[in-house]
Design an enzyme around this catalytic site. Sequence first.
Site, PDB file in Angstrom:
ATOM      1  N   CYS A  74       0.797  -1.235   0.000  1.00  0.00           N
ATOM      2  CA  CYS A  74       0.000   0.000   0.000  1.00  0.00           C
ATOM      3  C   CYS A  74       0.825   1.279   0.000  1.00  0.00           C
ATOM      4  CB  CYS A  74      -0.967   0.000   1.180  1.00  0.00           C
ATOM      5  SG  CYS A  74      -0.192   0.174   2.808  1.00  0.00           S
ATOM      6  N   HIS A 112      -2.046   1.164   6.908  1.00  0.00           N
ATOM      7  CA  HIS A 112      -2.527   1.191   5.523  1.00  0.00           C
ATOM      8  C   HIS A 112      -2.648   2.639   5.062  1.00  0.00           C
ATOM      9  CE1 HIS A 112      -4.284  -0.158   1.857  1.00  0.00           C
ATOM     10  NE2 HIS A 112      -5.443   0.437   2.087  1.00  0.00           N
ATOM     11  N   ASP A 127      -7.864   3.792  -3.800  1.00  0.00           N
ATOM     12  CA  ASP A 127      -6.951   2.858  -3.142  1.00  0.00           C
ATOM     13  C   ASP A 127      -6.523   1.766  -4.121  1.00  0.00           C
ATOM     14  OD1 ASP A 127      -5.499   1.256  -1.471  1.00  0.00           O
ATOM     15  OD2 ASP A 127      -7.139   0.819  -0.085  1.00  0.00           O
TER      16      ASP A 127
END
Length: 271
Positions: A74, A112, A127
């Site tokens: 991420c 994250h 995302d």
Amino acid sequence: MAAEHDTFDLSVYLARTGQSLVSGADATTLARLHRAHLAAIPFENLDIQMGLPVELDAVSLQGALVMRRRGGYCFQQNALFRLALSALGFTVHAREARVRFAATLPVPPRTHMVLVVPIDGVEWLVDVGFGANGIAEPLRLDATETTQDGWTYRVSRESRLHVLQRRERDRWLDLYAFTDDDAAPIDYVIGNWYTSTHPESKFVRTLTAQRTIGNARHQLRNLSYSIARQGGEWQTRTITREELIPLLREVFGLDVPDGARFRALDLGGGV
């Protein structure tokens, strides 16, 4: 961010994702770029497994995910996408999230990174770094239910939190939660350091590669390989160690050296 943009080559990134012609910072373009990034740049943690550092500066991100044609997790994925979107004229806010999906702690750490992009008065969750369980396209932050390739998502409100959820039969499953507070770059440095080096981090203890191609989602965890299509059930099989590198190359599109050794499988660090 100005110094970062000075070292970011948008044209090379767009070539990597097959989006050489981009015009307009609108919602349609954002969704197209989101899908293109997911298809071209897999989610993976091979550098961590091979004992290599994970750096988040623009030069390192381009070197790994673009020039070396590798993937990332991420912090790398969304940091790179943020550079690209900003260069294209989008306003981008970076946020920290607590992952609830498969969490083992009552209050998980903020490990994250997500992005929020406002367009014409609408805020979108962006995302490209949550792997095979994440969204394929941006979601509105207003609890609108959206089905993407057979999976239904929404971003619900929980006090001060936005919670990304996915429908699982007759219930909603929490994936992660985040606030409206913007994160500073140092927050990601700390989160990245923990995630990539702490002995209890799942990325240290487990090899993974994940990729979304069309409506098919591919997921590898150690020697367990799974595929799900159009929101259906995961079909899982166990592969041999000899199948691993060819699979990483052929399915996940990763440039992996012959003889690569991974902590979770070869060095006694797995679970």
